[in-house]
Design a protein around this motif. Structure first.
Motif, PDB file in Angstrom:
ATOM      1  N   LEU A  33      20.352  44.421  45.168  1.00  0.00           N
ATOM      2  CA  LEU A  33      19.452  45.095  44.236  1.00  0.00           C
ATOM      3  C   LEU A  33      20.254  45.584  43.037  1.00  0.00           C
ATOM      4  O   LEU A  33      21.190  46.374  43.177  1.00  0.00           O
ATOM      5  N   ASN A  35      19.864  47.592  39.545  1.00  0.00           N
ATOM      6  CA  ASN A  35      18.915  48.526  38.932  1.00  0.00           C
ATOM      7  C   ASN A  35      19.441  49.060  37.601  1.00  0.00           C
ATOM      8  O   ASN A  35      20.422  49.807  37.563  1.00  0.00           O
ATOM      9  N   ASP A  36      18.814  48.615  36.502  1.00  0.00           N
ATOM     10  CA  ASP A  36      19.130  49.109  35.148  1.00  0.00           C
ATOM     11  C   ASP A  36      20.640  49.089  34.903  1.00  0.00           C
ATOM     12  O   ASP A  36      21.241  50.084  34.492  1.00  0.00           O
ATOM     13  N   THR A  83      17.772  44.380  35.520  1.00  0.00           N
ATOM     14  CA  THR A  83      17.214  44.803  36.805  1.00  0.00           C
ATOM     15  C   THR A  83      16.621  43.601  37.526  1.00  0.00           C
ATOM     16  O   THR A  83      15.835  42.858  36.929  1.00  0.00           O
ATOM     17  N   ALA A  85      16.062  41.938  41.962  1.00  0.00           N
ATOM     18  CA  ALA A  85      16.380  41.992  43.383  1.00  0.00           C
ATOM     19  C   ALA A  85      16.524  40.573  43.911  1.00  0.00           C
ATOM     20  O   ALA A  85      15.853  39.656  43.433  1.00  0.00           O
ATOM     21  N   GLY A 118      23.708  52.618  35.678  1.00  0.00           N
ATOM     22  CA  GLY A 118      22.938  51.769  36.568  1.00  0.00           C
ATOM     23  C   GLY A 118      23.659  51.587  37.899  1.00  0.00           C
ATOM     24  O   GLY A 118      24.778  52.067  38.092  1.00  0.00           O
TER      25      GLY A 118
END
Length: 291
Positions: A33, A35-36, A83, A85, A118
């Motif tokens: 994952l 994220n940002d 971002t 996944a 992030g």
């Protein structure tokens, strides 16, 4: 000359495409994952001029230099708010122009580059295979196989058991007994892939390693990547070859100037990227039509 004009030729050759579809391995388990994610480099503006030895500064000189203006520092934002996944069993291609941030993204995911902000969450340690993988050119292929496989977590016994399989997969034959500096770029790329894939990692990250491989080796590599995905692994592939990406991946990320432009089906994303490059480089498109 722009990055687009310097781009490696990625035109799709029909004979290079594998008619066998990429088998999807459905899974609800996340392997990674992002994220940002933001990644920045600090570049110092001053550069040394000339090739002579540096000047020896005395105590007074060092005192004077303390008050001197420091060279400017420029911050380069390589990755900007990416971002996404990834799930177990996916083969994810990453495409984009030179300097777009593809390799930087892989290195950040692998933990080799600290993010400016992030987060990156992984279910297991990624195995990064790059063009400049840490193999020693002055050592033989045999020694590099041992060092590389041990670095991936294999035991000495496991390396010995898989040694011949690695040599056969890389198709280097007796060259395994010669220093890697005697290898062609294709031989080195094949050996790097064979070593990295020998450990069957949960997350395998390949950075341009297949660029010098022929159609035969790409077919072998695809089969190996399918084996890894069937073992609940995730594969990332950075490549300029759209044919390779389309034939080996179940999903594609398009990175441009550090941003995630598109994420989806390989044919759709690769088609949009090709249209973008053709629009930026009409001369190349005209030559292709004329040919």
């Amino acid at each position: 000359m722009t990055d687009i004009e310097n781009e490696v030729d990625f035109e799709i050759d029909p004979e290079d495409l594998d008619d066998t579809p990429v088998v999807s391995v459905p899974s609800d388990r996340l392997s990674l994952l992002v994220n940002d994610l933001h990644v920045s480099y600090r570049v110092f503006g001053a550069k040394k001029v000339g090739h002579g030895p540096g000047r020896e500064w005395g105590p007074l000189g060092r005192l004077v230099r303390r008050g001197a203006k420091q060279p400017p520092v420029r911050e380069v934002k390589a990755i900007k708010g990416v971002t996404f996944a990834a799930r177990h069993g996916e083969a994810i291609g990453i495409i984009g122009a030179n300097g777009s941030g593809k390799s930087t993204l892989l290195r950040a995911i692998a933990g080799l580059i600290p993010p400016a902000s992030g987060t990156v969450h992984v279910a297991s340690n990624p195995s990064l295979l790059g063009v400049n993988a840490v193999l020693m050119k002055d050592l033989t292929g045999e020694r590099n196989i041992m060092i590389g496989a041990l670095a991936l977590g294999l035991t000495t016994k496991e390396v010995r058991e898989r040694y011949q399989e690695i040599v056969d997969f890389a198709e280097i034959g007796e060259f395994v007994n010669l220093p890697m500096k005697a290898y062609s770029s294709g031989m080195g790329a094949r050996l790097r892939f064979a070593i990295s894939a020998s450990a069957v990692p949960d997350i395998l990250m390949i950075d341009e390693a297949l660029a010098t491989g022929d159609a035969h080796f790409r077919a072998k590599s695809k089969a190996r990547m399918d084996e890894i995905r069937q073992s609940a692994g995730t594969v990332f592939l950075v490549s300029h070859s759209l044919a390779t990406v389309k034939s080996m991946c179940t999903r594609v990320l398009w990175i441009h100037e550090g941003k995630l432009v598109m994420d989806g089906d390989p044919a759709e994303v690769c088609g949009a990227y090709k249209d973008f490059v053709d629009a930026k480089n009409p001369k190349k498109k005209a030559r292709a039509k004329k040919g």
